[in-house]
Write a protein that holds these residues in place. Structure first.
Motif, PDB file in Angstrom:
ATOM      1  N   UNK A   1      81.365  39.364  34.605  1.00 52.28           N
ATOM      2  CA  UNK A   1      82.087  38.146  34.938  1.00 52.28           C
ATOM      3  C   UNK A   1      83.068  37.730  33.855  1.00 52.28           C
ATOM      4  N   UNK A   2      82.835  38.135  32.634  1.00 57.06           N
ATOM      5  CA  UNK A   2      83.735  37.718  31.560  1.00 57.06           C
ATOM      6  C   UNK A   2      84.899  38.693  31.437  1.00 57.06           C
ATOM      7  N   UNK A   3      85.953  38.225  30.792  1.00 59.42           N
ATOM      8  CA  UNK A   3      87.133  39.067  30.606  1.00 59.42           C
ATOM      9  C   UNK A   3      86.820  40.194  29.632  1.00 59.42           C
ATOM     10  N   UNK A   4      87.286  41.403  29.996  1.00 58.79           N
ATOM     11  CA  UNK A   4      87.107  42.567  29.136  1.00 58.79           C
ATOM     12  C   UNK A   4      88.434  43.308  29.016  1.00 58.79           C
ATOM     13  N   UNK A   5      88.661  44.017  27.917  1.00 57.75           N
ATOM     14  CA  UNK A   5      89.868  44.847  27.814  1.00 57.75           C
ATOM     15  C   UNK A   5      89.944  45.793  29.004  1.00 57.75           C
ATOM     16  N   UNK A   6      91.141  46.049  29.478  1.00 52.79           N
ATOM     17  CA  UNK A   6      91.330  46.842  30.688  1.00 52.79           C
ATOM     18  C   UNK A   6      90.688  48.220  30.561  1.00 52.79           C
ATOM     19  N   UNK A   7      90.747  48.830  29.393  1.00 51.94           N
ATOM     20  CA  UNK A   7      90.156  50.160  29.215  1.00 51.94           C
ATOM     21  C   UNK A   7      88.633  50.115  29.346  1.00 51.94           C
ATOM     22  N   UNK A   8      88.022  48.999  28.943  1.00 51.55           N
ATOM     23  CA  UNK A   8      86.571  48.869  29.072  1.00 51.55           C
ATOM     24  C   UNK A   8      86.158  48.705  30.529  1.00 51.55           C
ATOM     25  N   UNK A   9      87.060  48.177  31.355  1.00 49.38           N
ATOM     26  CA  UNK A   9      86.765  47.988  32.774  1.00 49.38           C
ATOM     27  C   UNK A   9      87.019  49.238  33.597  1.00 49.38           C
ATOM     28  N   UNK A  10      87.757  50.175  33.055  1.00 50.94           N
ATOM     29  CA  UNK A  10      88.186  51.335  33.850  1.00 50.94           C
ATOM     30  C   UNK A  10      87.037  52.133  34.455  1.00 50.94           C
ATOM     31  N   UNK A  11      85.910  52.376  33.740  1.00 49.22           N
ATOM     32  CA  UNK A  11      84.829  53.161  34.355  1.00 49.22           C
ATOM     33  C   UNK A  11      84.269  52.525  35.632  1.00 49.22           C
ATOM     34  N   UNK A  12      84.388  51.218  35.769  1.00 48.23           N
ATOM     35  CA  UNK A  12      83.859  50.531  36.954  1.00 48.23           C
ATOM     36  C   UNK A  12      84.908  50.365  38.040  1.00 48.23           C
ATOM     37  N   UNK A  13      86.115  50.855  37.817  1.00 44.34           N
ATOM     38  CA  UNK A  13      87.238  50.605  38.717  1.00 44.34           C
ATOM     39  C   UNK A  13      87.665  51.898  39.405  1.00 44.34           C
ATOM     40  N   UNK A  14      87.869  51.827  40.712  1.00 45.78           N
ATOM     41  CA  UNK A  14      88.347  53.000  41.439  1.00 45.78           C
ATOM     42  C   UNK A  14      89.781  53.325  41.023  1.00 45.78           C
ATOM     43  N   UNK A  15      90.184  54.554  41.266  1.00 47.06           N
ATOM     44  CA  UNK A  15      91.546  54.970  40.927  1.00 47.06           C
ATOM     45  C   UNK A  15      92.573  54.150  41.700  1.00 47.06           C
ATOM     46  N   UNK A  16      92.237  53.796  42.942  1.00 48.08           N
ATOM     47  CA  UNK A  16      93.162  53.002  43.766  1.00 48.08           C
ATOM     48  C   UNK A  16      93.416  51.637  43.149  1.00 48.08           C
TER      49      UNK A  16
END
Length: 207
Positions: free
Chosen positions: A29-44
């Motif tokens: 729920x908290x803000x994280x650097x975009x690179x830290x969020x990438x593993x949880x994010x689909x390529x789309x």
């Protein structure tokens, strides 16, 4: 003192997210650097959330023949939330210019956005005259504009429901834009939340 149109009760309401609501939010729920969020994010979704060009142009291209519209939800002066003040490096109890909009395709909100700038830094920028034009139409015309690092979140944009827009956000992102010289600079926090309606219309995964 300028006329206050975004009063503190709105700010208080936005801060009233309960612990239960946080437990129900997947991933983080908290803000994280975009690179830290990438593993949880689909390529789309990465193609949308990590992009640094004009979001308005991207939405219009993705919407095809659907008419694009910026719906102004609220605009005025109020206090930033604590996390917004921290991102801007100002005190929370300091007046700021606040703007909330929905970016709509065929009148359906695909993205909701909230922008915050310290009131003392506006100095004639006249951002209040944007009306239902996108903030990006002003931002990307400024020479020497610098965009800070992107951060991502899965938290809900609570200001959307306050303005009558329902639906969960797939992802949210934010960054601070810096414009101007050292002694006459403007820092502007832009937060954008990609709604479930956008995912449904474009056939994107939930995350």
């Amino acid at each position: 003192m300028p006329h206050v149109t975004l009063a503190s009760p709105l700010i208080a309401l936005e801060n009233s997210v309960t612990a239960a609501a946080f437990r129900q939010t997947p991933l983080f729920s908290r803000w994280r650097p975009i690179d830290a969020a990438r593993p949880a994010m689909s390529a789309s979704w990465w193609q949308w959330v990590a992009s640094t060009d004009s979001l308005t142009a991207r939405l219009m291209a993705a919407g095809g023949a659907k008419p694009f519209r910026v719906r102004l939800l609220r605009q005025g002066v109020g206090w930033p939330r604590q996390d917004e003040a921290q991102a801007l490096g100002i005190r929370a109890k300091r007046y700021a210019w606040l703007r909330e909009v929905a970016l709509c395709l065929d009148e359906t909100p695909w993205v909701v956005a909230r922008s915050v700038a310290p009131l003392a830094q506006l100095k004639g920028q006249r951002l209040d005259r944007l009306g239902e034009r996108s903030l990006g139409s002003w931002l990307f015309r400024q020479p020497g504009l610098i965009r800070g690092s992107l951060e991502a979140t899965t938290q809900a944009p609570t200001f959307a429901s306050v303005n009558g827009i329902q639906g969960n956000a797939a992802w949210g992102r934010r960054s601070v834009f810096y414009y101007g010289c050292k002694h006459d600079s403007l820092s502007l926090l832009v937060q954008e939340y990609f709604l479930g309606a956008m995912a449904d219309d474009l056939g994107l995964p939930s995350r």
